[in-house]
Design a protein around this motif. Structure first.
Motif, PDB file in Angstrom:
ATOM      1  N   ARG A  13       0.816  -1.215   0.000  1.00  0.00           N
ATOM      2  CA  ARG A  13       0.000   0.000   0.000  1.00  0.00           C
ATOM      3  C   ARG A  13       0.850   1.267   0.000  1.00  0.00           C
ATOM      4  NH1 ARG A  13      -5.796   0.111   2.671  1.00  0.00           N
ATOM      5  NH2 ARG A  13      -6.479   2.059   1.810  1.00  0.00           N
ATOM      6  N   LYS A  14       2.055   1.159   0.484  1.00  0.00           N
ATOM      7  CA  LYS A  14       2.928   2.337   0.508  1.00  0.00           C
ATOM      8  C   LYS A  14       4.014   2.237  -0.570  1.00  0.00           C
ATOM      9  CE  LYS A  14       1.163   4.371   4.120  1.00  0.00           C
ATOM     10  NZ  LYS A  14       0.544   5.694   4.037  1.00  0.00           N
ATOM     11  N   GLN A  65      -4.094  11.692  -4.648  1.00  0.00           N
ATOM     12  CA  GLN A  65      -3.211  11.550  -3.494  1.00  0.00           C
ATOM     13  C   GLN A  65      -2.871  12.930  -2.976  1.00  0.00           C
ATOM     14  OE1 GLN A  65       0.386   9.363  -4.048  1.00  0.00           O
ATOM     15  NE2 GLN A  65      -0.253   7.833  -2.584  1.00  0.00           N
ATOM     16  N   GLU A  90      -5.197  10.676   1.699  1.00  0.00           N
ATOM     17  CA  GLU A  90      -4.312   9.775   0.972  1.00  0.00           C
ATOM     18  C   GLU A  90      -5.085   8.709   0.212  1.00  0.00           C
ATOM     19  OE1 GLU A  90      -1.541   6.842   2.719  1.00  0.00           O
ATOM     20  OE2 GLU A  90      -0.086   8.421   2.402  1.00  0.00           O
ATOM     21  N   ARG A  91      -6.124   8.188   0.841  1.00  0.00           N
ATOM     22  CA  ARG A  91      -6.925   7.156   0.178  1.00  0.00           C
ATOM     23  C   ARG A  91      -8.370   7.627   0.080  1.00  0.00           C
ATOM     24  NH1 ARG A  91      -4.158   2.595  -1.992  1.00  0.00           N
ATOM     25  NH2 ARG A  91      -6.262   1.838  -2.191  1.00  0.00           N
ATOM     26  N   ASN A 143      -0.621   0.606  -3.948  1.00  0.00           N
ATOM     27  CA  ASN A 143      -0.585   2.032  -4.245  1.00  0.00           C
ATOM     28  C   ASN A 143      -0.369   2.199  -5.741  1.00  0.00           C
ATOM     29  OD1 ASN A 143      -0.254   4.770  -4.319  1.00  0.00           O
ATOM     30  ND2 ASN A 143       1.862   4.704  -3.608  1.00  0.00           N
TER      31      ASN A 143
END
Lengths: 381, 367
Positions: A95-96, B258, B263-264, A125
């Motif tokens: 996710r990062k 973003q 962020e999400r 991501n």
């Protein structure tokens, strides 16, 4: 118990259960294998196998190095992740994810299979930056940028800074995949390599892609021109290859293009494609030390003309290169699709683009010379 | 079955309709419609919205013929007691299945992005229990909650505009790349997303006289606009080709943004949208319970509600995978559209032929 009370109790219990989702779905950091850099290569020994390199940050207590780098070889990305999980007993958590490096060999043979597999992860991501690694992603991810700097963070920053300076395109995984599916424009993906000292990573140009297959490459100067033509950047430093002219006495003056904007006229007559590219840009001369007085209108026009013809030649060469590889980073396919609708066929378009007749016209407007302190503004016409 | 003394306001009717229509469809509508209509998907949705408005018009004609009569009584008066009761029973089954599908669908959506370990039964039962509680308290409670939920979910539409910088207008062109016929053929697919609008039949007789059609039309208009905007933005954000291959295109579109704080965006949207989905599950429970009570009055309103809630829970707990649910949903959707569209028109025609209603309406108006 009365029915109303029973009902309230049931609802309360259900609500409690739902609130418990915070407990059930908790993912302690220690249990996560945070993947923030991913390298994809073809195996050197068996072309059917992929080499997946993962970069995980290490926690402070166990930290002897900034990253933990691991390599798994498998026939598909999904299987590689399964093997990675077996090896680490941690959750694969992309996710990062900051950066995905495609080994040059993989990129040249087509990166769609592993990239589309990566996209299947909903926890991914999608904004991870994409770059081509020369020669192999596996090797580049093992380069230590600085003492305690993490390679994926460094690479991500490097790509962002290059994009901001108008030196390289920044392409996210999501954008590259969208372009691949739409099939009417191609991504321009930066190429990374080690510097001569073997200590740092540098951007050395861009990969020309046809779909998700690398078909050619552009050097830094050509990349800057493409970015200017795409209108992606408002300020592009361009170093003319033939800087020495009668007017431009300095050996290597830099032309800073300001607010370049290209317009495309795409016509399709039968199978014959003709493209007219018209670039309008303001420019200033950097590192310029001419003896000529730039407050003279004639000289100003002469410089503008010189820059325009230089740019025209450079763009014509660049487009010829794109045509030879059938890559379409300018997105001309979109114009053809709008005209053809359902009949648009990317294979036919690529052939048409290869044989297209292209006309380039550049219009320049002279803004100033040198830095702000010694600005010589052109005279009013 | 006694007539209600209180009346719904026009705004409550409006919110009920919006809440029931805008549910889980928003996540999948782009894929489902674009598979048939290509880049013409937003146009197809606009046309479907118009079709739903026409259906709403027929519903209004039917209701106007029997002013102030609750729909279950109206049906029995219009087409006869037993045919009416059979229709109501079938309608109850359709609404039960519909509610279960929505609950299950949203579970799959959230499970893909957020709730990986929460048991499905817990999640689904919470939604059904909330619906059950509200339904037992009557439509006025449902309507009031709808008002609040709409105030929460409407600002969400602004979130949709955040990734607008990343869109490409050319991805949406040419609008009719698959041809006009494809746009028309995709209409049933988009009408599915409007399902639930039959709440108008049940709620409008309980609303204040006069402007129920306007409130209903505005609700359909807003939902149509939201769906077409979502579809257009998603196509321009992802490209139609990618939208076709993405299970939840809206989530992928929202995932493109973003910001340092947000962020999400996809996750934030899904969590807040949960309120909207709870209403989408709850309102069909009310429709099912009202229909069942109308079909078998001796059950009593509360028992009918309990039966419907348990049935929905059992159906939703039925272990099916997402692809199978999608496959099963398609034929059901056609049936549901038939129920929502063709039946009210048929009932209206039969009532006209049988010369039922109408006179009283004139008497009422005169009064």
């Amino acid at each position: 118990m009365k029915l109303t009370r029973l009902r309230n109790v049931i609802t309360l219990v259900a609500l409690m259960c739902f609130l418990c989702s915070g407990c059930w779905d908790q993912r302690p950091l220690e249990d996560l294998g945070l993947v923030y850099g991913l390298g994809l290569d073809r195996s050197e020994f068996n072309e059917k196998l992929f080499v997946v390199t993962t970069v995980n940050p290490l926690f402070a207590d166990t930290r002897r190095a900034p990253n933990e780098i691991d390599t798994v070889t498998a026939p598909s990305f999904g299987l590689a992740v399964e093997r990675w999980r077996n090896r680490h007993s941690r959750q694969f958590a992309p996710r990062k994810l900051r950066v995905i490096l495609l080994g040059e060999d993989l990129a040249r043979k087509g990166a769609q299979d592993p990239l589309l597999s990566v996209m299947q992860y909903t926890q991914l991501n999608e904004h991870a930056n994409l770059a081509v690694a020369r020669p192999r992603a596996e090797d580049l991810l093992r380069v230590k940028p600085l003492a305690n700097e993490r390679v994926a963070t460094f690479t991500d920053q490097l790509l962002r800074v290059n994009e901001r300076e108008g030196a390289a395109a920044q392409v996210t995984l999501s954008e590259a995949v969208s372009r691949f599916f739409a099939a009417d424009s191609d991504p321009l993906i930066p190429i990374l390599a080690e510097d001569k000292m073997g200590e740092r990573l540098v951007v050395i140009g861009s990969g020309l892609f046809s779909g998700l297959t690398m078909v050619g490459e552009l050097d830094e100067r050509e990349t800057e021109l493409v970015l200017a033509m795409r209108g992606d950047v408002g300020d592009v430093v361009y170093s003319p290859a033939t800087g020495r002219t009668d007017v431009l006495l300095s050996s290597y003056p830099q032309v800073r293009m300001q607010n370049p904007k290209a317009e495309y006229q795409v016509d399709l007559e039968g199978e014959r494609l003709s493209v007219k590219v018209e670039l309008n840009t303001g420019f200033s001369l950097q590192q310029y030390s001419s003896a000529e007085d730039m407050s003279d209108l004639e000289d100003t026009n002469s410089v503008a003309q010189s820059v325009a013809s230089n740019l025209t030649l450079a763009i014509a060469d660049l487009i010829a290169k794109m045509q030879a590889t059938t890559a379409d980073p300018l997105g001309l396919g979109q114009y053809v699709r709008v005209k053809q609708g359902k009949d648009f066929d990317v294979k036919v378009f690529r052939e048409q683009w290869r044989n297209a007749e292209v006309e380039v016209e550049v219009k320049t407007t002279f803004i100033r010379c040198n830095t702000m302190n010694s600005t010589i503004v052109p005279p009013k016409k | 079955m006694a007539k209600q003394k209180w009346k719904l306001t026009d705004f409550q009717l409006f919110t009920l309709l919006v809440n029931v229509m805008a549910g889980t469809g928003v996540f999948t509508i782009t894929r489902v419609v674009a598979e048939v209509a290509g880049r013409g998907a937003p146009i197809s949705i606009l046309l479907s919205g118009v079709a739903v408005m026409v259906m709403l018009g027929f519903m209004y004609l039917l209701i106007r013929r029997f002013p102030g009569t609750p729909y279950p009584l109206l049906v029995q008066e219009a087409i006869g007691q037993w045919p009416g009761r059979i229709y109501l029973l079938l309608n109850a089954i359709v609404q039960i299945v519909f509610s279960a599908i929505i609950a299950k669908n949203y579970w799959f959506t959230l499970n893909s992005y957020q709730l990986f370990s929460t048991p499905m039964l817990v999640f689904v039962s919470l939604m059904v229990l909330l619906g059950w509680q509200m339904t037992r308290r009557g439509i006025i409670v449902l309507a009031r909650v709808s008002e609040i939920v709409l105030l929460i979910s409407l600002p969400l539409l602004v979130l949709l505009l955040l990734p607008i910088k990343l869109i490409r207008i050319r991805y949406a062109l040419p609008l009719f790349d698959e041809g006009i016929m494809a746009v028309i053929q995709a209409m049933p697919q988009s009408i599915f997303a409007f399902l639930g609008f039959e709440v108008f039949l049940f709620a409008a007789p309980l609303a204040r006289k006069g402007r129920s059609l306007i409130a209903g039309s505005l609700a359909v208009g807003l939902t149509t606009l939201s769906y077409s905007t979502v579809t257009l933005l998603t196509i321009m954000g992802l490209s139609v080709e990618r939208a076709k291959t993405t299970v939840y295109p809206l989530a992928a579109y929202l995932g493109r943004i973003q910001l340092p704080v947000v962020e999400r965006l996809d996750t934030i949207f899904m969590i807040i949208w949960l309120f909207q989905v709870i209403m989408s599950v709850s309102i069909p429970i009310y429709l099912a319970a009202s229909s069942l009570y109308g079909a078998i009055p001796r059950l009593g309103r509360h028992v009918a509600t309990d039966i419907c809630a348990v049935a929905i829970l059992v159906l939703a707990a039925w272990p099916v995978t997402r692809p199978i649910l999608f496959k099963l949903t398609e034929p059901f959707n056609y049936l549901a559209v038939f129920f929502a569209g063709a039946f009210p028109v048929s009932i209206w025609l039969v009532a006209m032929l049988r010369k039922k209603g109408g006179k009283q309406s004139e008497t009422d108006e005169a009064a």
